[in-house]
Design a protein around this motif. Sequence first.
Motif, short mmCIF file in Angstrom:
data_model
loop_
_atom_site.label_atom_id
_atom_site.label_comp_id
_atom_site.label_asym_id
_atom_site.label_seq_id
_atom_site.Cartn_x
_atom_site.Cartn_y
_atom_site.Cartn_z
N UNK A 179 0.82 -1.21 0.00
CA UNK A 179 0.00 0.00 0.00
C UNK A 179 0.85 1.26 0.00
N UNK A 180 2.00 1.21 0.67
CA UNK A 180 2.85 2.39 0.77
C UNK A 180 3.28 2.88 -0.60
N UNK A 181 3.78 1.98 -1.44
CA UNK A 181 4.24 2.40 -2.77
C UNK A 181 3.08 2.61 -3.73
N UNK A 182 2.02 1.83 -3.58
CA UNK A 182 0.86 1.99 -4.46
C UNK A 182 0.27 3.38 -4.34
N UNK A 183 0.24 3.90 -3.13
CA UNK A 183 -0.38 5.21 -2.89
C UNK A 183 0.64 6.35 -2.95
N UNK A 184 1.79 6.09 -3.52
CA UNK A 184 2.80 7.13 -3.73
C UNK A 184 3.48 6.86 -5.06
N UNK A 194 -3.25 13.75 -8.30
CA UNK A 194 -3.40 12.91 -9.49
C UNK A 194 -2.07 12.34 -9.97
N UNK A 195 -0.97 12.94 -9.55
CA UNK A 195 0.33 12.38 -9.89
C UNK A 195 0.79 11.38 -8.84
N UNK A 196 0.19 11.44 -7.67
CA UNK A 196 0.56 10.53 -6.59
C UNK A 196 -0.20 9.22 -6.67
N UNK A 197 -1.49 9.30 -6.96
CA UNK A 197 -2.34 8.11 -6.99
C UNK A 197 -2.37 7.50 -8.39
#
Length: 645
Positions: free
Chosen positions: A93-98, A106-109
């Motif tokens: 989840x940490x990398x998926x949401x960053x 919109x560039x993060x998610x």
Amino acid sequence: MTFRTLTCAAALLSLAFAAPVLAKPKPAAPSTAVTPMTPDVFDSYDKVRPDADFVRRVIMVPMRDGTKLYTVIVFKKGTKDGPILLSRTPYDAKSTMARSASQTIKEVLPAMYDPFVDDGYIIVTQDIRGIHNSEGVYVMNRPLSGALNDTGIDESTDAYDAIDWLSKNIPESNGKVGIIGSSYLGFTSLLAEINPHPALKAAVPQSPMVDGWKGDDWFHNGAFRVNSLSYALGQSTGKADAGADIPDGVGDDYNRYLEAGSTGDYARKWGIDQVPFVRKLMENPAYTTFWSGQAVDKWMAAAPLKVPTMLVVGQWDQEDSYGAPAVYKVMEPKDTNNDMVSLVIGPWRHSGVNHYGYDLGALTFTGDTAHEFRVKYMKPFFDHYLKGAPDPKTPPVLTYATGANHWNESPKWPMGTLTPLYIGENFTASFTKPATDGHDNYVSDPSKPVPFIPRPISMADSSQWKPWLVHDQRFVSDRPDVLTYTSTALDKPVHIMGAPVVDLYAATSGTDSDWVVKIIDVYPNESPEGAAQGSKPGMAGFELPIGIEIFRGRYVHGFDTPQALTPGKIEQYKFELPNVDHVFLPGHKLMIQVQSSLFPLYDRNPQTYVDNIFNAKPADYKAATESIYRTPTAASAVWLPIVKE
């Protein structure tokens, strides 16, 4: 002089020589200067700066057994009364949401969330238990509590507990939750619907892992998918070595697996035969209760229908083509008003719905079909159930007609009527049943298996792996161990909507055999077609696979009861190809191909019956003569679900 007098005198003497007493100085301000020996490890850095347009929170959410799950919450600044869109993942989840180090949401998610974040949605991703940053013990596709799981904890209870916490503890939310995700996340989305939390209002499981033996990740009709081994290792290694790779170097996977021997020999060579999930795969080659007891469609069949559900799959899903239609099949009869369960089949690869849908391999479509679906259909579905928006009247079935390149809305699935396309003499294919006896032979040699894509092969190369199901089949059409049957050019369109059904009458000189059947759209050879017909220039004569599937012969009389084939005995093999919506255009031809290997994606059948193919010995691998029959009583065919226009 007493001891006390001496002590006092000594004290007075020491004071006489002491430095004068000065006023206590104020403490100096802490120095901010650094030196060459200032430690250079910085504890943490918050990438979300004050000027970011979003809020990010990380919470360890407690489950009923005390285990805490790592949960990332992201939403746009100013969000109020926002619905929660939850995904539960084994993929960090940490990398998926960053996705990037940006101050713009919109560039993060991931791109799939673009339509949602501007509309006040709160995006939440949670690591499932035991993996990445969550506590607990990880079990691959953890079975539902019951005969195979006596812990009382499963992905259904964890989803319930997660939704309970989220719906009550995010001040910016309206307390309503939708769940979404593809592949493994499709699996966890479905499990959330079993004994669902009251706050769960809608679900969109995409390409869900449903039955890993019948037709999703691990096996297809009993034939083992070899690249499952690398996935199993990467998922099974502990947090200190998460995502470990098999250290077998680079090069052609075809040679690598062929030289290793059996798939079991390959696992033993690289020391992964004791990885728990690899052991589960190797020790359970048949469809016993070990697999049937974990089939999610069976769980969904037994569960009441409480959550509005949109099931999504790609027409050329190279990993999980089986799951979504299988779940739709058991859920749809409970949908008495035909408004709670819908099925979507798009022109995509695995998880392609969440990315860009302009093209796939050599095919092009009318714009970004994935974005179009997300905006026009998926978001209004969530808006209705999570925000109280008007009912968008989601179609019961939404499919994209490849070939003609447009969306179809249908009341049910399948829509077509099964019509046999027979193989005939002189390697023809037609809708006319054979009138005379005949058969065609080929020699299947395990030492020279048919590759599933042109060599050199790297299944880890996404440019090869993602579009392999639409690869031009001319690279094998002339092989002597591939039988190719072709129709005359069509004078009118043939539109199919459903799962083509293989009805193969075949015999082998061995005691076991695999059967691979393809249905193919052959493009005209005279001139390339333009993008209006869904192809790129240079596709003259292109052989586009519409469906490819494999069946392991030993299971012809029951998936749970493997047995040796009788040499020379004609057996009837019936199995489905993936569900499709496709139009064979006028001037195109219909083609059926039959072969006995699809390597190295699927393990080689030794063609000598052994109890467990993972343990086959070199002497077990023998060439066999395969016979495909085309007679009035043994009429091999692929039954196409044809829609009358």
